[in-house]
Design an enzyme around this catalytic site. Sequence first.
Site, mmCIF file in Angstrom:
data_model
loop_
_atom_site.group_PDB
_atom_site.id
_atom_site.type_symbol
_atom_site.label_atom_id
_atom_site.label_comp_id
_atom_site.label_asym_id
_atom_site.label_seq_id
_atom_site.Cartn_x
_atom_site.Cartn_y
_atom_site.Cartn_z
ATOM 1 C CD GLU A 1 75.569 15.690 55.894
ATOM 2 O OE1 GLU A 1 74.621 16.428 56.216
ATOM 3 O OE2 GLU A 1 76.690 15.721 56.445
ATOM 4 C CB THR B 1 78.488 18.004 52.758
ATOM 5 O OG1 THR B 1 79.666 17.299 52.336
ATOM 6 C CG2 THR B 1 77.724 17.157 53.761
ATOM 7 N N GLY C 1 76.371 28.269 56.204
ATOM 8 C CA GLY C 1 77.718 27.797 55.947
ATOM 9 C C GLY C 1 78.752 28.360 56.898
ATOM 10 C CB ALA D 1 69.964 29.573 56.041
ATOM 11 C CE1 TYR E 1 74.869 24.344 65.359
ATOM 12 C CE2 TYR E 1 73.447 24.989 63.524
ATOM 13 C CZ TYR E 1 74.714 24.704 64.031
ATOM 14 O OH TYR E 1 75.801 24.767 63.200
ATOM 15 C CG HIS F 1 73.575 28.933 65.172
ATOM 16 N ND1 HIS F 1 74.596 29.860 65.243
ATOM 17 C CD2 HIS F 1 73.685 28.352 63.944
ATOM 18 C CE1 HIS F 1 75.290 29.842 64.112
ATOM 19 N NE2 HIS F 1 74.762 28.944 63.318
ATOM 20 C CG ASP G 1 68.652 28.828 67.733
ATOM 21 O OD1 ASP G 1 69.233 29.789 67.180
ATOM 22 O OD2 ASP G 1 69.263 27.958 68.375
ATOM 23 C CE LYS H 1 66.750 28.274 59.274
ATOM 24 N NZ LYS H 1 68.019 27.564 59.596
ATOM 25 N NE ARG I 1 83.315 5.273 59.294
ATOM 26 C CZ ARG I 1 83.789 6.412 59.795
ATOM 27 N NH1 ARG I 1 84.723 7.096 59.149
ATOM 28 N NH2 ARG I 1 83.353 6.878 60.951
#
Length: 307
Positions: A27, A58, A118, A138, A158, A162, A171, A178, A285
């Site tokens: 990512e 992102t 988000g 989502a 999560y 969450h 969750d 989803k 990085r």
Amino acid sequence: MSPLETALGPVARAGAGLAKRPSVSFEFSPPKGPKSEESLWEAIRRLEPLNPSFVSVTYGAGGSTRDRTHRTVVRMLHETTLRPAAHLTCVEASRAEVDEVIQDYWDAGIRHIVALRGDPPGSLGGAYTPRADGYQNATELTAGIRAIGDFDVSVGVYPQIHPESPSVDHDIDVLKAKIDAGATRAISNFFFDIDGYLRFVEKIRKAGITVPILPGIMPVSSYEGLKNMSQRIGVSLPGWLGNLFEGLDDDHETRKLLACSVAAEMCARLVEEGFSDFHFYTLNRADLVYAICRVLGVREEPTEKAA
């Protein structure tokens, strides 16, 4: 004596090269300016030869990086061998506006979207209030993406519940919804409790969910930054991690070494537990991620020398 008998721990055992090469994904975040864009592309070029299964870019809180995310993903598509995925959220946009973004990605040749509810603008982990004319969550966003094109859709999960969820079971129900809406994989938030993560994934599998669940790995050399982020999104940090970084605020090099060591050991242990896909939060990085990938046996293909 066999390599496993002489190895001292999971990293050394990984170095024996007996496990199958796992898949990795990375990512990145869109650049804020010319200097950060240069750093981003240095990281991309460094990690590109590792042939990740995909890379994601992102999307800032409230869609604040919409244009920069789009430009970065499209540039990756045209200037690299990478398979880019664009993050997309529901926040601060109508369904029509989000659908326009989705269609733009399809028209540009992007076939993978990371669908997330988000965070509110400028408030990581803050209270979320959906727009009446927008996607509510989502699950709805995933269904909307799939209605526009045959996208590969990744969603978040999560391991430590969450922040707005009443339970792990809730969750898991949300994850099921989803997937029913068209999600093809789940990417976990970062974590440091491996045993807790294993129990969480076991519960997911017992619930009949079979899509890939990618552990999200964040090798962070700034413990203070990690602590602040963790508090805002509900990720608990183990005491041993704080002890490792104690007194190293001004010793960046040692902090980097410790961050790499912790993340490499986590990944090597997860490989031994049967995991074969890893998602790295690179923070733009490459050095730590590149080293961890080497531990996992993920390396550049050797090039033939000219005769």
